[in-house]
Write a protein that holds these residues in place. Structure first.
Motif, PDB file in Angstrom:
ATOM      1  N   PHE A  98      45.215  43.597  47.325  1.00 37.95           N
ATOM      2  CA  PHE A  98      44.604  44.724  46.618  1.00 37.95           C
ATOM      3  C   PHE A  98      45.215  44.850  45.236  1.00 37.95           C
ATOM      4  O   PHE A  98      46.425  44.682  45.065  1.00 37.95           O
ATOM      5  CB  PHE A  98      44.812  46.038  47.374  1.00 37.95           C
ATOM      6  N   LEU A  99      44.370  45.138  44.248  1.00 36.68           N
ATOM      7  CA  LEU A  99      44.815  45.447  42.893  1.00 36.68           C
ATOM      8  C   LEU A  99      44.061  46.686  42.452  1.00 36.68           C
ATOM      9  O   LEU A  99      42.837  46.747  42.589  1.00 36.68           O
ATOM     10  CB  LEU A  99      44.513  44.288  41.935  1.00 36.68           C
ATOM     11  N   GLY A 100      44.797  47.662  41.933  1.00 37.53           N
ATOM     12  CA  GLY A 100      44.138  48.867  41.462  1.00 37.53           C
ATOM     13  C   GLY A 100      44.980  49.588  40.448  1.00 37.53           C
ATOM     14  O   GLY A 100      46.198  49.432  40.403  1.00 37.53           O
ATOM     15  N   GLU A 101      44.314  50.374  39.637  1.00 39.92           N
ATOM     16  CA  GLU A 101      44.991  51.122  38.582  1.00 39.92           C
ATOM     17  C   GLU A 101      46.041  52.066  39.154  1.00 39.92           C
ATOM     18  O   GLU A 101      47.122  52.207  38.613  1.00 39.92           O
ATOM     19  CB  GLU A 101      43.952  51.911  37.784  1.00 39.92           C
ATOM     20  N   THR A 144      47.187  37.224  51.819  1.00 35.86           N
ATOM     21  CA  THR A 144      47.497  36.068  52.663  1.00 35.86           C
ATOM     22  C   THR A 144      46.212  35.406  53.154  1.00 35.86           C
ATOM     23  O   THR A 144      46.257  34.381  53.817  1.00 35.86           O
ATOM     24  CB  THR A 144      48.350  36.491  53.886  1.00 35.86           C
ATOM     25  N   THR A 145      45.057  35.997  52.816  1.00 35.72           N
ATOM     26  CA  THR A 145      43.763  35.501  53.292  1.00 35.72           C
ATOM     27  C   THR A 145      42.959  34.791  52.216  1.00 35.72           C
ATOM     28  O   THR A 145      41.934  34.183  52.519  1.00 35.72           O
ATOM     29  CB  THR A 145      42.911  36.668  53.812  1.00 35.72           C
ATOM     30  N   GLY A 146      43.377  34.925  50.939  1.00 32.29           N
ATOM     31  CA  GLY A 146      42.585  34.406  49.831  1.00 32.29           C
ATOM     32  C   GLY A 146      41.679  35.462  49.222  1.00 32.29           C
ATOM     33  O   GLY A 146      41.167  35.300  48.125  1.00 32.29           O
ATOM     34  N   TYR A 147      41.474  36.579  49.939  1.00 27.24           N
ATOM     35  CA  TYR A 147      40.646  37.671  49.441  1.00 27.24           C
ATOM     36  C   TYR A 147      41.528  38.708  48.740  1.00 27.24           C
ATOM     37  O   TYR A 147      42.636  39.009  49.204  1.00 27.24           O
ATOM     38  CB  TYR A 147      39.894  38.355  50.576  1.00 27.24           C
ATOM     39  N   ARG A 148      41.010  39.257  47.634  1.00 25.09           N
ATOM     40  CA  ARG A 148      41.701  40.345  46.946  1.00 25.09           C
ATOM     41  C   ARG A 148      40.657  41.342  46.472  1.00 25.09           C
ATOM     42  O   ARG A 148      39.691  40.988  45.805  1.00 25.09           O
ATOM     43  CB  ARG A 148      42.509  39.821  45.757  1.00 25.09           C
ATOM     44  N   TRP A 149      40.853  42.592  46.837  1.00 19.30           N
ATOM     45  CA  TRP A 149      39.996  43.695  46.423  1.00 19.30           C
ATOM     46  C   TRP A 149      40.566  44.274  45.132  1.00 19.30           C
ATOM     47  O   TRP A 149      41.754  44.588  45.061  1.00 19.30           O
ATOM     48  CB  TRP A 149      39.937  44.763  47.506  1.00 19.30           C
ATOM     49  N   ILE A 150      39.712  44.439  44.120  1.00 19.66           N
ATOM     50  CA  ILE A 150      40.129  44.979  42.820  1.00 19.66           C
ATOM     51  C   ILE A 150      39.351  46.276  42.615  1.00 19.66           C
ATOM     52  O   ILE A 150      38.124  46.272  42.514  1.00 19.66           O
ATOM     53  CB  ILE A 150      39.864  43.964  41.699  1.00 19.66           C
ATOM     54  N   ILE A 151      40.099  47.384  42.564  1.00 21.82           N
ATOM     55  CA  ILE A 151      39.477  48.707  42.665  1.00 21.82           C
ATOM     56  C   ILE A 151      39.872  49.602  41.495  1.00 21.82           C
ATOM     57  O   ILE A 151      41.039  49.687  41.116  1.00 21.82           O
ATOM     58  CB  ILE A 151      39.890  49.379  43.998  1.00 21.82           C
ATOM     59  N   ASP A 152      38.871  50.288  40.948  1.00 25.31           N
ATOM     60  CA  ASP A 152      39.098  51.351  39.974  1.00 25.31           C
ATOM     61  C   ASP A 152      38.384  52.587  40.513  1.00 25.31           C
ATOM     62  O   ASP A 152      37.155  52.680  40.451  1.00 25.31           O
ATOM     63  CB  ASP A 152      38.555  50.963  38.601  1.00 25.31           C
ATOM     64  N   PRO A 153      39.133  53.534  41.082  1.00 26.05           N
ATOM     65  CA  PRO A 153      38.502  54.698  41.715  1.00 26.05           C
ATOM     66  C   PRO A 153      37.654  55.534  40.759  1.00 26.05           C
ATOM     67  O   PRO A 153      36.614  56.046  41.144  1.00 26.05           O
ATOM     68  CB  PRO A 153      39.680  55.513  42.239  1.00 26.05           C
ATOM     69  N   ASP A 179      49.596  45.989  42.600  1.00 28.15           N
ATOM     70  CA  ASP A 179      49.069  44.711  43.071  1.00 28.15           C
ATOM     71  C   ASP A 179      49.786  44.315  44.357  1.00 28.15           C
ATOM     72  O   ASP A 179      50.999  44.135  44.374  1.00 28.15           O
ATOM     73  CB  ASP A 179      49.292  43.645  41.990  1.00 28.15           C
ATOM     74  N   ALA A 180      49.037  44.194  45.450  1.00 33.39           N
ATOM     75  CA  ALA A 180      49.582  43.729  46.730  1.00 33.39           C
ATOM     76  C   ALA A 180      49.027  42.335  46.987  1.00 33.39           C
ATOM     77  O   ALA A 180      47.813  42.141  46.947  1.00 33.39           O
ATOM     78  CB  ALA A 180      49.174  44.684  47.855  1.00 33.39           C
ATOM     79  N   PRO A 181      49.877  41.357  47.236  1.00 31.90           N
ATOM     80  CA  PRO A 181      49.408  39.975  47.394  1.00 31.90           C
ATOM     81  C   PRO A 181      48.562  39.777  48.651  1.00 31.90           C
ATOM     82  O   PRO A 181      48.637  40.546  49.607  1.00 31.90           O
ATOM     83  CB  PRO A 181      50.699  39.165  47.471  1.00 31.90           C
TER      84      PRO A 181
END
Length: 193
Positions: free
Chosen positions: A3-6, A14-23, A10-12
């Protein structure tokens, strides 16, 4: 998933997927009761943006895109415009002050002099206007990855182009350009001059 968010860093993954969020993309609009703000959610897989969602609660507009599946506004598929000449372009931009702070005011003015009309629709709004074909170009400076990750897929799946000012795909840069694709190279040339 990562997960990456304002608001939460940033949390790494382990699956290859990353959610990038701006609430809340468009915080200043939100605070001042201007209905141009949205929640942005992008999904990256192994470094490639594969999905994007932009939801604007004030006008109940949901833009969604999945790589290879197109872009939809609510349930209707949308496409970028067919405008082919920069001189006929309706361009959007975030705000002159961002370009001034970065020492790029003249660069911004060069581009705006090359288009037919310009409107200050910043944040997510200029990008979705490009995706639905209402505007032909969106130029921004001072962005973060969470501001644009979801919007990249939305613009591209609507038939447009999304790059940094050098024509690359680095979402960690503070500069970006989204277009209908037809006027992209001409706009990049002005940004580089």
């Amino acid at each position: 998933d990562g997960f990456l968010g304002e608001e939460f860093g940033d949390a790494p993954s382990t699956t290859g997927y990353r959610w990038i969020i701006d609430p809340i993309d468009g915080t200043r609009c939100f605070i001042r009761n201007i209905p141009h703000w949205a929640t942005l959610v992008g999904l990256e897989y192994n470094g490639e943006m594969i999905a994007g969602v932009s939801y604007a609660p004030a006008d109940n507009q949901l833009f969604r895109a999945l790589r290879g599946e197109g872009t939809f506004k609510n349930d209707k598929r949308v496409r970028v415009s067919d405008v082919a000449e920069l001189e006929q372009t309706l361009a959007c931009y975030s705000g002159v002050q961002y370009f001034q702070k970065a020492g790029r005011e003249q660069t911004f003015l060069n581009l705006m002099r090359g288009v037919d009309r310009a409107r200050g629709f910043g944040d997510y709004y200029g990008f979705v206007l490009v995706a639905q074909g209402s505007c032909d170009l969106m130029v921004d400076f001072g962005v973060h990855e969470w501001d644009i990750a979801a919007l990249k897929v939305i613009v591209e799946e609507a038939g447009g182009r999304f790059t940094d000012w050098d024509g690359g795909t680095d979402l960690q840069r503070p500069d970006c350009l989204a277009s209908n694709g037809h006027v992209h190279d001409a706009a990049l040339a002005l940004l580089k001059s």
